[in-house]
Scaffold this motif. Structure first.
Motif, PDB file in Angstrom:
ATOM      1  N   GLU A   1       0.828  -1.209   0.000  1.00  0.00           N
ATOM      2  CA  GLU A   1       0.000   0.000   0.000  1.00  0.00           C
ATOM      3  C   GLU A   1       0.862   1.259   0.000  1.00  0.00           C
ATOM      4  N   PHE A   2       1.874   1.308   0.861  1.00  0.00           N
ATOM      5  CA  PHE A   2       2.704   2.514   0.937  1.00  0.00           C
ATOM      6  C   PHE A   2       3.673   2.603  -0.233  1.00  0.00           C
ATOM      7  N   ALA A   3       4.080   1.458  -0.780  1.00  0.00           N
ATOM      8  CA  ALA A   3       4.934   1.488  -1.970  1.00  0.00           C
ATOM      9  C   ALA A   3       4.190   2.121  -3.144  1.00  0.00           C
ATOM     10  N   ARG A   4       2.894   1.835  -3.264  1.00  0.00           N
ATOM     11  CA  ARG A   4       2.084   2.419  -4.341  1.00  0.00           C
ATOM     12  C   ARG A   4       2.010   3.938  -4.221  1.00  0.00           C
ATOM     13  N   HIS A   5       2.096   4.436  -2.983  1.00  0.00           N
ATOM     14  CA  HIS A   5       2.007   5.880  -2.770  1.00  0.00           C
ATOM     15  C   HIS A   5       3.383   6.536  -2.762  1.00  0.00           C
ATOM     16  N   GLY A   6       4.418   5.791  -3.180  1.00  0.00           N
ATOM     17  CA  GLY A   6       5.733   6.378  -3.324  1.00  0.00           C
ATOM     18  C   GLY A   6       6.562   6.409  -2.062  1.00  0.00           C
ATOM     19  N   TRP A   7       6.120   5.710  -1.000  1.00  0.00           N
ATOM     20  CA  TRP A   7       6.872   5.698   0.248  1.00  0.00           C
ATOM     21  C   TRP A   7       8.118   4.838   0.081  1.00  0.00           C
ATOM     22  N   THR A   8       9.295   5.416   0.392  1.00  0.00           N
ATOM     23  CA  THR A   8      10.547   4.691   0.207  1.00  0.00           C
ATOM     24  C   THR A   8      11.153   4.220   1.517  1.00  0.00           C
ATOM     25  N   GLY A   9      10.634   4.676   2.645  1.00  0.00           N
ATOM     26  CA  GLY A   9      11.170   4.264   3.939  1.00  0.00           C
ATOM     27  C   GLY A   9      10.618   2.924   4.374  1.00  0.00           C
ATOM     28  N   GLY A  10      11.086   2.463   5.521  1.00  0.00           N
ATOM     29  CA  GLY A  10      10.597   1.213   6.067  1.00  0.00           C
ATOM     30  C   GLY A  10       9.185   1.346   6.602  1.00  0.00           C
ATOM     31  N   VAL A  11       8.432   0.258   6.526  1.00  0.00           N
ATOM     32  CA  VAL A  11       7.070   0.210   7.052  1.00  0.00           C
ATOM     33  C   VAL A  11       7.051  -0.831   8.167  1.00  0.00           C
ATOM     34  N   PRO A  12       6.765  -0.442   9.402  1.00  0.00           N
ATOM     35  CA  PRO A  12       6.751  -1.409  10.496  1.00  0.00           C
ATOM     36  C   PRO A  12       5.782  -2.552  10.216  1.00  0.00           C
ATOM     37  N   ASP A  13       6.207  -3.766  10.498  1.00  0.00           N
ATOM     38  CA  ASP A  13       5.377  -4.945  10.294  1.00  0.00           C
ATOM     39  C   ASP A  13       4.255  -4.946  11.326  1.00  0.00           C
ATOM     40  N   PRO A  14       2.973  -4.885  10.902  1.00  0.00           N
ATOM     41  CA  PRO A  14       1.878  -4.858  11.874  1.00  0.00           C
ATOM     42  C   PRO A  14       1.871  -6.056  12.821  1.00  0.00           C
ATOM     43  N   GLN A  15       2.349  -7.206  12.344  1.00  0.00           N
ATOM     44  CA  GLN A  15       2.315  -8.415  13.159  1.00  0.00           C
ATOM     45  C   GLN A  15       3.481  -8.511  14.153  1.00  0.00           C
ATOM     46  N   ALA A  16       4.494  -7.681  14.002  1.00  0.00           N
ATOM     47  CA  ALA A  16       5.643  -7.731  14.907  1.00  0.00           C
ATOM     48  C   ALA A  16       5.259  -7.147  16.256  1.00  0.00           C
ATOM     49  N   VAL A  17       5.529  -7.868  17.322  1.00  0.00           N
ATOM     50  CA  VAL A  17       5.147  -7.400  18.653  1.00  0.00           C
ATOM     51  C   VAL A  17       5.834  -6.091  18.994  1.00  0.00           C
ATOM     52  N   GLU A  18       7.021  -5.861  18.419  1.00  0.00           N
ATOM     53  CA  GLU A  18       7.732  -4.615  18.698  1.00  0.00           C
ATOM     54  C   GLU A  18       6.980  -3.413  18.133  1.00  0.00           C
ATOM     55  N   THR A  19       6.248  -3.600  17.031  1.00  0.00           N
ATOM     56  CA  THR A  19       5.444  -2.508  16.469  1.00  0.00           C
ATOM     57  C   THR A  19       4.394  -2.070  17.477  1.00  0.00           C
ATOM     58  N   PHE A  20       3.790  -3.040  18.133  1.00  0.00           N
ATOM     59  CA  PHE A  20       2.818  -2.734  19.192  1.00  0.00           C
ATOM     60  C   PHE A  20       3.499  -2.059  20.383  1.00  0.00           C
ATOM     61  N   ARG A  21       4.609  -2.610  20.829  1.00  0.00           N
ATOM     62  CA  ARG A  21       5.261  -2.087  22.033  1.00  0.00           C
ATOM     63  C   ARG A  21       5.742  -0.656  21.853  1.00  0.00           C
TER      64      ARG A  21
END
Length: 594
Positions: free
Chosen positions: A451-471
């Motif tokens: 989704e973010f690649a389609r909008h031209g985002w070149t940075g990293g996208v946090p993995d929603p399933q990674a527990v660290e994203t939640f923390r």
């Protein structure tokens, strides 16, 4: 009675309830309902249903308690067992209130109702009137936003389940705080959703981003509509909520003569009269259609308020300079002026983002401003950014945060803060999930990146399933010990206190709002509400503003009420005959004077 079990399953020939360690046949009742009594069953009894003799035991579509999560059996819950202490609570009116949006799982490190209740005194000291909880209906896994709820009648067990939610609401009412619940009726989550096994809860007649639409207008819709309306009443009656925020009503398709929102509004009004306390409904909609908050007598849906995305977009784009996505239609101070005075920027005008005209005008002479919620940040506008970054990381200076807060909290709309916004929290608030289905989890993670690649985002996208994203999304309350954050908190307290103490700032009349702007020589905006002026400098250099004073009893020598910067100075010694006063504003600052 807690030993009586009922379920709507119109398309099956036999239903059994599994409870108290045995299967019990159910009797067919009119309109597709089934019923059975199970001697000995009661509060705490686990149960489920077997359809047409199949081996799988399915949880109750109206399960009040899911102690083992969305895939587990249902459990009987007796609402009469809880000892409420809010018998003298009669609600709090929405007009004049300041709202606070809270996600229970990330508001505190513990992520529970009880831990959130322990922090309510912070909200009282801030000046908050109502807490709006993101969805708490049981959803997959331990943590998530809550918008993929599966059991709409059961509070999420990791948060504290039914009793924990009641303790939170009871504690809020004891402190004079109303509580609003975010509910989702436009779709249900896929993980653990077995409603299709019971009946036509969904229809392929309407397509949605989540698959088949909730069936509000096709065959079998009467019971589905009742399911949703009774669910809304359940939260208000059994959990003592004061209002509901209805998610994305533009994604609800209902071609019936009486829209489900109108039907719900009527039912809630009747429940309010029965309970003897004020109840209200707030809609989220991107349609820019004032009919949502137009009275039913005048042909509207009769809801009490709706979110105003245009105000957010106009304020966000003016402060940050962002123009990507839907912000391409916003950014100028004239656009912000229109949002402050007319509510909708798109009121039948062309939207470049949509490639078409959008919206319809608000009757500003008749429609009170409190029917529209204003916000600078919320769960969507923060969490749907690739990295979940808050305004504090987007703005060039803390001064601009104070400017945004002043325009939000002193605007004519009902203001809402997103948790942590009041102290400029530096923690991100990301999109996070905890799906137990491996294929769904993979699809969500990969879909987010695409989704973010389609909008031209070149940075990293946090993995929603990674527990660290939640923390990483959990608020850090130790930031309040930092002078910078403490200063922002005090600024928000002062603004809310001023709003509450000043009649003009609670005037719901949109026609009384006056706004002046300049983007040619400097970048400033002055909003006047009665005798109160909110003068802002959104530029990078100091400005001196000659501001016209009102004639009559509101005129006279001006007085500085609040200043975001100690260098702000009011030149009021020599007004002469001009009826004007000069206000010196440093870059990125705001001064409020009468």
């Amino acid at each position: 009675m807690s030993d009586r079990f009922t379920v709507w399953a119109p398309a099956v020939g036999r239903v059994e309830v599994v409870a108290a360690g045995a299967r019990h046949p159910m009797r067919a009742r009119p309109s597709g309902w089934w019923e059975a009594r199970v001697p000995g069953a009661g509060h705490g009894t686990d149960y489920g249903f077997v359809l047409d003799g199949a081996g799988e035991v399915l949880p109750d579509p109206r399960s009040p308690w899911q102690p083992e999560g969305v895939h587990g059996q249902s459990r009987v819950y007796d609402h009469g067992r809880f000892a409420w202490t809010d018998q003298h609570w009669h609600g709090r009116p929405l007009p004049g209130s300041v709202l606070y949006e809270m996600h229970v799982g990330t508001f505190t490190p513990e992520g529970t109702f009880d831990a959130a209740a322990a922090r309510l005194d912070h909200l009282v000291a801030l000046g908050i009137d109502a807490v709006e909880l993101l969805p708490v209906a049981s959803f997959p896994g331990r943590h998530g936003w809550g918008y993929d709820g599966v059991h709409l009648w059961a509070p999420h067990e990791p948060y504290g389940g039914p009793d924990g939610l009641k303790r939170f609401v009871d504690a809020a009412h004891a402190r004079g705080l109303a509580v609003i619940l975010d509910v989702v009726y436009n779709h249900l989550g896929p993980d653990g959703n077995c409603l299709k096994s019971f009946g036509p809860y969904f229809t392929s007649a309407h397509a949605t981003p989540w698959g088949d639409a909730v069936n509000f207008d096709q065959e079998g819709a009467d019971e589905v509509r009742a399911f949703v309306v009774q669910n809304a009443l359940m939260w208000l009656r059994d959990y003592h909520f004061d209002g509901l925020r209805i998610d994305a009503v533009h994604a609800i398709t209902d071609h019936g003569a009486v829209h489900i929102l109108e039907e719900m509004g009527r039912a809630v009004a009747a429940e309010s009269a029965h309970l003897g306390r004020g109840l209200f409904l707030i809609a989220e909609s991107d349609l820019n259609d004032p009919r949502l908050v137009t009275s039913r007598e005048a042909g509207g849906y009769g809801l009490d308020a709706q979110w105003s995305d245009d105000f957010h977009h106009a304020l966000h784009a003016a402060l940050t300079g962002e123009r990507q996505g839907y912000y391409c239609d916003f950014g100028s101070l004239e656009t912000l002026k229109k949002a402050l005075t007319k509510v909708f920027v798109h009121d039948g005008t062309m939207s470049a983002y949509r490639g078409r005209r959008h919206g319809r005008p608000v009757n500003v002479r008749e429609t009170p401003a409190h029917r529209f919620l204003g916000f600078l940040q919320n769960h969507d506008q923060v969490g749907n950014r690739a990295s979940g970054d808050r305004m504090g990381t987007l703005l060039p200076s803390p001064g601009m945060l104070k400017v945004g807060a002043a325009l939000l909290l002193l605007a004519p709309f009902t203001p809402m803060l997103f948790m942590g916004e009041e102290w400029g929290a530096s923690t991100p608030w990301c999109y996070f999930t905890d799906h137990q289905d491996a294929e769904l989890a993979r699809a969500v993670s990969e879909g987010r990146r695409r989704e973010f690649a389609r909008h031209g985002w070149t940075g990293g996208v946090p993995d929603p399933q990674a527990v660290e994203t939640f923390r990483r999304s959990v608020l850090d309350w130790t930031e309040l010990d930092d002078p910078h954050h403490a200063d922002l908190l005090e600024w928000h307290r002062a603004l809310i206190s001023l709003r509450r103490a000043t009649p003009e700032l609670n005037d719901p009349g949109l026609t009384a709002v006056r706004v002046e702007t300049d983007e040619k020589e400097a970048r400033w905006l002055v909003m006047r509400r009665g005798g109160v002026h909110v003068a802002t400098n959104l530029g990078g250099v100091p400005v001196v503003l000659p501001v016209a004073l009102p004639a009559g009893p509101d005129g006279g020598r001006p007085r500085l009420l609040l200043a975001s910067d100690p260098a702000i100075h009011l030149q009021a010694d020599d007004l002469g005959d001009s009826g004007r006063v000069a206000l010196e504003l440093p870059a990125a600052s705001v001064g409020v004077f009468r």
